[in-house]
Design a protein around this motif. Structure first.
Motif, PDB file in Angstrom:
ATOM      1  N   ALA A   1      -6.500  -8.146  35.123  1.00  7.70           N
ATOM      2  CA  ALA A   1      -6.949  -8.324  36.503  1.00  7.70           C
ATOM      3  C   ALA A   1      -7.726  -9.624  36.735  1.00  7.70           C
ATOM      4  CB  ALA A   1      -7.767  -7.114  36.948  1.00  7.70           C
ATOM      5  N   PRO A   2      -8.758  -9.936  35.925  1.00  5.86           N
ATOM      6  CA  PRO A   2      -9.475 -11.192  36.186  1.00  5.86           C
ATOM      7  C   PRO A   2      -8.624 -12.428  35.918  1.00  5.86           C
ATOM      8  CG  PRO A   2     -10.294 -10.167  34.183  1.00  5.86           C
ATOM      9  CD  PRO A   2      -9.397  -9.165  34.841  1.00  5.86           C
ATOM     10  N   VAL A   3      -7.675 -12.315  34.982  1.00  6.02           N
ATOM     11  CA  VAL A   3      -6.768 -13.439  34.735  1.00  6.02           C
ATOM     12  C   VAL A   3      -5.885 -13.671  35.956  1.00  6.02           C
ATOM     13  CG1 VAL A   3      -4.891 -14.291  33.290  1.00  6.02           C
ATOM     14  CG2 VAL A   3      -6.793 -13.059  32.239  1.00  6.02           C
ATOM     15  N   VAL A   4      -5.323 -12.570  36.509  1.00  3.80           N
ATOM     16  CA  VAL A   4      -4.527 -12.673  37.730  1.00  3.80           C
ATOM     17  C   VAL A   4      -5.371 -13.219  38.869  1.00  3.80           C
ATOM     18  CG1 VAL A   4      -3.285 -11.348  39.485  1.00  3.80           C
ATOM     19  CG2 VAL A   4      -2.906 -10.862  37.062  1.00  3.80           C
ATOM     20  N   GLY A   5      -6.622 -12.727  38.960  1.00  2.00           N
ATOM     21  CA  GLY A   5      -7.525 -13.227  39.992  1.00  2.00           C
ATOM     22  C   GLY A   5      -7.756 -14.723  39.868  1.00  2.00           C
ATOM     23  N   GLY A   6      -7.890 -15.206  38.634  1.00  7.09           N
ATOM     24  CA  GLY A   6      -8.058 -16.637  38.418  1.00  7.09           C
ATOM     25  C   GLY A   6      -6.817 -17.422  38.795  1.00  7.09           C
ATOM     26  N   TRP A   7      -5.630 -16.873  38.460  1.00  4.05           N
ATOM     27  CA  TRP A   7      -4.379 -17.551  38.837  1.00  4.05           C
ATOM     28  C   TRP A   7      -4.227 -17.634  40.349  1.00  4.05           C
ATOM     29  CZ3 TRP A   7      -0.874 -14.375  35.011  1.00  4.05           C
ATOM     30  CH2 TRP A   7      -1.058 -14.884  33.718  1.00  4.05           C
TER      31      TRP A   7
ATOM     32  N   PHE B   1     -12.239 -15.907  31.999  1.00  9.86           N
ATOM     33  CA  PHE B   1     -12.622 -14.503  31.813  1.00  9.86           C
ATOM     34  C   PHE B   1     -11.829 -13.833  30.688  1.00  9.86           C
ATOM     35  CE2 PHE B   1     -14.747 -15.359  35.672  1.00  9.86           C
ATOM     36  CZ  PHE B   1     -15.703 -14.372  35.861  1.00  9.86           C
ATOM     37  N   TRP B   2     -10.657 -14.373  30.377  1.00  7.19           N
ATOM     38  CA  TRP B   2      -9.844 -13.804  29.307  1.00  7.19           C
ATOM     39  C   TRP B   2     -10.578 -13.840  27.964  1.00  7.19           C
ATOM     40  CZ3 TRP B   2      -8.612 -16.596  24.987  1.00  7.19           C
ATOM     41  CH2 TRP B   2      -8.808 -17.987  25.055  1.00  7.19           C
ATOM     42  N   ILE B   3     -11.498 -14.787  27.798  1.00  8.16           N
ATOM     43  CA  ILE B   3     -12.220 -14.921  26.528  1.00  8.16           C
ATOM     44  C   ILE B   3     -12.949 -13.631  26.178  1.00  8.16           C
ATOM     45  CG2 ILE B   3     -14.186 -16.097  25.439  1.00  8.16           C
ATOM     46  CD1 ILE B   3     -13.359 -18.612  26.985  1.00  8.16           C
ATOM     47  N   PHE B   4     -13.447 -12.934  27.198  1.00  3.34           N
ATOM     48  CA  PHE B   4     -14.123 -11.654  26.984  1.00  3.34           C
ATOM     49  C   PHE B   4     -13.165 -10.472  27.105  1.00  3.34           C
ATOM     50  CE2 PHE B   4     -16.011  -8.122  29.538  1.00  3.34           C
ATOM     51  CZ  PHE B   4     -16.630  -7.460  28.480  1.00  3.34           C
ATOM     52  N   PHE B   5     -12.345 -10.476  28.150  1.00  2.00           N
ATOM     53  CA  PHE B   5     -11.538  -9.294  28.448  1.00  2.00           C
ATOM     54  C   PHE B   5     -10.412  -9.058  27.441  1.00  2.00           C
ATOM     55  CE2 PHE B   5     -13.559  -9.600  32.625  1.00  2.00           C
ATOM     56  CZ  PHE B   5     -13.818  -8.250  32.866  1.00  2.00           C
TER      57      PHE B   5
ATOM     58  N   SER C   1     -10.294  -8.107  39.529  1.00  2.00           N
ATOM     59  CA  SER C   1      -9.579  -9.260  40.069  1.00  2.00           C
ATOM     60  C   SER C   1     -10.470 -10.093  40.991  1.00  2.00           C
ATOM     61  CB  SER C   1      -8.315  -8.814  40.825  1.00  2.00           C
ATOM     62  OG  SER C   1      -8.658  -8.047  41.967  1.00  2.00           O
ATOM     63  N   MET C   2     -11.576  -9.499  41.453  1.00  3.76           N
ATOM     64  CA  MET C   2     -12.485 -10.207  42.348  1.00  3.76           C
ATOM     65  C   MET C   2     -13.473 -11.103  41.610  1.00  3.76           C
ATOM     66  SD  MET C   2     -11.495  -9.448  45.275  1.00  3.76           S
ATOM     67  CE  MET C   2     -12.791 -10.459  45.976  1.00  3.76           C
ATOM     68  N   PHE C   3     -13.690 -10.856  40.315  1.00  3.06           N
ATOM     69  CA  PHE C   3     -14.740 -11.581  39.598  1.00  3.06           C
ATOM     70  C   PHE C   3     -14.584 -13.102  39.666  1.00  3.06           C
ATOM     71  CE2 PHE C   3     -15.604  -7.721  36.647  1.00  3.06           C
ATOM     72  CZ  PHE C   3     -16.429  -7.172  37.611  1.00  3.06           C
ATOM     73  N   PRO C   4     -13.388 -13.657  39.412  1.00  3.11           N
ATOM     74  CA  PRO C   4     -13.278 -15.118  39.505  1.00  3.11           C
ATOM     75  C   PRO C   4     -13.551 -15.665  40.907  1.00  3.11           C
ATOM     76  CG  PRO C   4     -11.420 -14.192  38.279  1.00  3.11           C
ATOM     77  CD  PRO C   4     -12.142 -13.038  38.925  1.00  3.11           C
TER      78      PRO C   4
ATOM     79  N   LEU D   1      -6.512 -17.923  42.529  1.00  5.52           N
ATOM     80  CA  LEU D   1      -7.386 -18.970  43.054  1.00  5.52           C
ATOM     81  C   LEU D   1      -6.793 -20.363  42.854  1.00  5.52           C
ATOM     82  CD1 LEU D   1     -10.943 -17.736  42.025  1.00  5.52           C
ATOM     83  CD2 LEU D   1      -9.728 -17.422  44.182  1.00  5.52           C
ATOM     84  N   LEU D   2      -5.809 -20.481  41.966  1.00  4.70           N
ATOM     85  CA  LEU D   2      -5.162 -21.774  41.766  1.00  4.70           C
ATOM     86  C   LEU D   2      -4.198 -22.105  42.908  1.00  4.70           C
ATOM     87  CD1 LEU D   2      -4.364 -21.618  37.932  1.00  4.70           C
ATOM     88  CD2 LEU D   2      -6.218 -22.871  39.062  1.00  4.70           C
ATOM     89  N   VAL D   3      -3.745 -21.066  43.633  1.00  5.88           N
ATOM     90  CA  VAL D   3      -2.781 -21.281  44.712  1.00  5.88           C
ATOM     91  C   VAL D   3      -3.325 -20.915  46.090  1.00  5.88           C
ATOM     92  CG1 VAL D   3      -0.808 -20.961  43.183  1.00  5.88           C
ATOM     93  CG2 VAL D   3      -1.750 -18.982  44.383  1.00  5.88           C
ATOM     94  N   GLY D   4      -4.506 -20.314  46.138  1.00 11.20           N
ATOM     95  CA  GLY D   4      -5.091 -19.918  47.417  1.00 11.20           C
ATOM     96  C   GLY D   4      -6.560 -19.605  47.252  1.00 11.20           C
ATOM     97  N   ASN D   5      -7.198 -19.096  48.323  1.00  7.16           N
ATOM     98  CA  ASN D   5      -8.618 -18.762  48.235  1.00  7.16           C
ATOM     99  C   ASN D   5      -8.792 -17.275  47.921  1.00  7.16           C
ATOM    100  OD1 ASN D   5      -8.117 -17.376  50.615  1.00  7.16           O
ATOM    101  ND2 ASN D   5      -9.112 -18.890  51.937  1.00  7.16           N
TER     102      ASN D   5
END
Length: 409
Positions: free
Chosen positions: A151-157, A252-256, A29-32, A159-163
């Protein structure tokens, strides 16, 4: 109407799978958010990779103790304590004023996260035997397999609403939810009469017995090297997705997604074939598939058009399928070597895997991410090493070796 025991089994399966998700969610979840963290603290890509490797080293070191302690005091107390500490560490990471402080709390996350993830493996073997245990291990793994993609998809979402700090607040909530589920949704599977004395010497002797067994070490390396072919891509995902494939923080979903689809298919087949195909044969098929996939991946990555989608993710997807086909079998065989020390055996499994994963994230990944071909060659080498260890095991230990008998061949 669904029988109560079936509902109980389904609930237990889901909770155990969620405990396994804590590791992938803490890492992936930290990757993005890596780019944001790098800008805020003025650190480069190599330093950011330490967010993964520091967590994994801490996880690996403490993993040696979670299992043995659970052999002495029971499974649930260790899991609940670990999850509470994990939630507190996530609060500290969310409030970190500097990159150094962030690394300290990442280490604390690693020290505590394994309590649930590791002990849940021993819990499976406490509850079930034979094909039923293999089926449950595969079912749990199949649910767990969603997490590296999610996890990375959630992490990306997020970032759309916060840091990036909001990602850690999400991990706080996840840790507390797991704590409640373990407290009220899981049975204690290690009764008082089966527990070992809570003495340092006794716990260390049990751990030494496990880690000193040659069969256990051989199987551990067979499993760790095979998974390393897949984890090399996971740990290098920020570089692979953003730098080599030229995608963005929400891509990141493209790979995961393809990789996890391969994993879930492998675990699904393992569960379906648990009573139809001998475990050793099924694991061998999985290793052969992983090696073949590694070679296909190298060939695709050597094409003049590389890197190009979808071919860049086909190889990792097939490697994940092969690893998933063999993983439940190998891990259950390792646990069955020590029926009275399953917690210690689960800790030993995780320690070997995690130390290698930490080396992959902190040392190997930065060295082999100059091109998609370098990354593919690295993964193929690990697939070959895992297969070699498995073949060694097949030749050293006869197929009719008694389950639960500690062998030292």
């Amino acid at each position: 109407m669904t029988p109560p025991e079936h509902r109980h089994h389904v609930g237990t399966t889901i909770i155990i799978a969620m405990l396994g998700m804590i590791g992938p969610f803490t890492i992936d979840s930290m990757f993005p958010a890596f780019a944001q963290i790098g800008r805020e603290f003025s650190v480069d890509t190599v330093a950011l990779q330490q967010l993964t490797s520091v967590y994994l080293v801490s996880f690996a070191v403490m993993s040696l103790f979670h299992g043995p302690i659970s052999d002495a005091v029971g499974r649930k107390p260790v899991m609940i304590t670990g999850l509470l500490v994990y939630a507190l560490a996530s609060v500290g990471a969310a409030l970190a004023p500097s990159f150094g402080v962030l690394l300290v709390f990442r280490a604390m996350q690693g020290l505590s996260a394994g309590a649930g993830q590791i002990i849940s493996r021993a819990l499976i073997r406490d509850l079930f035997h034979g094909a039923a245990a293999q089926r449950l291990m595969a079912q749990v793994s199949m649910i767990f397999a969603i997490s590296p993609a999610l996890a990375p998809v959630v992490g990306g979402w997020i970032l759309l609403v916060g840091n990036w700090r909001l990602t850690f607040w999400f991990l706080v909530a996840f840790g507390l939810l797991l704590c409640v589920l373990v407290r009220f949704g899981l049975p204690e599977t290690h009764p008082h009469q089966r527990r070992v004395p809570l003495r340092v010497g006794t716990l260390l002797r049990g751990l030494a017995q496990v880690m000193g067994n040659r069969v256990f070490l051989r199987l551990g390396f067979a499993s760790a090297f095979a998974f390393a072919a897949q984890f090399l891509y996971i740990s290098a995902a920020p570089i692979f997705i953003v730098d080599l494939l030229g995608k963005g923080e929400q891509d990141f979903w493209i790979f995961f997604v393809p990789m996890i689809a391969g994993m879930m298919t492998g675990f699904f087949l393992n569960a379906r074939l648990a009573e139809r195909v001998p475990g050793r044969r099924l694991a061998t098929i999985g290793y052969v598939v992983a090696i073949s996939a590694g070679l296909v991946n190298v060939a695709l990555s050597a094409l003049p058009s590389a890197p190009q989608l979808p071919w860049a993710v086909v190889g990792p997807m097939l490697i994940a399928f092969g690893v998933a086909l063999s993983f439940p079998v190998v891990n259950l065989v390792m646990l069955d070597l020590f029926p009275s020390l399953r917690g210690s055996a689960a800790s030993g499994q995780s320690f070997m895997q995690l130390m290698l994963n930490a080396a992959l994230a902190g040392l190997v990944a930065p060295m082999v991410t100059g091109s998609v071909l370098q990354l593919a060659l690295g993964a193929a080498c690990f697939s070959l090493a895992g297969f070699g260890m498995w073949v060694w095991h097949l030749r050293a230990v006869p197929a009719d070796a008694t389950a639960g008998q500690v062998v030292v061949a």
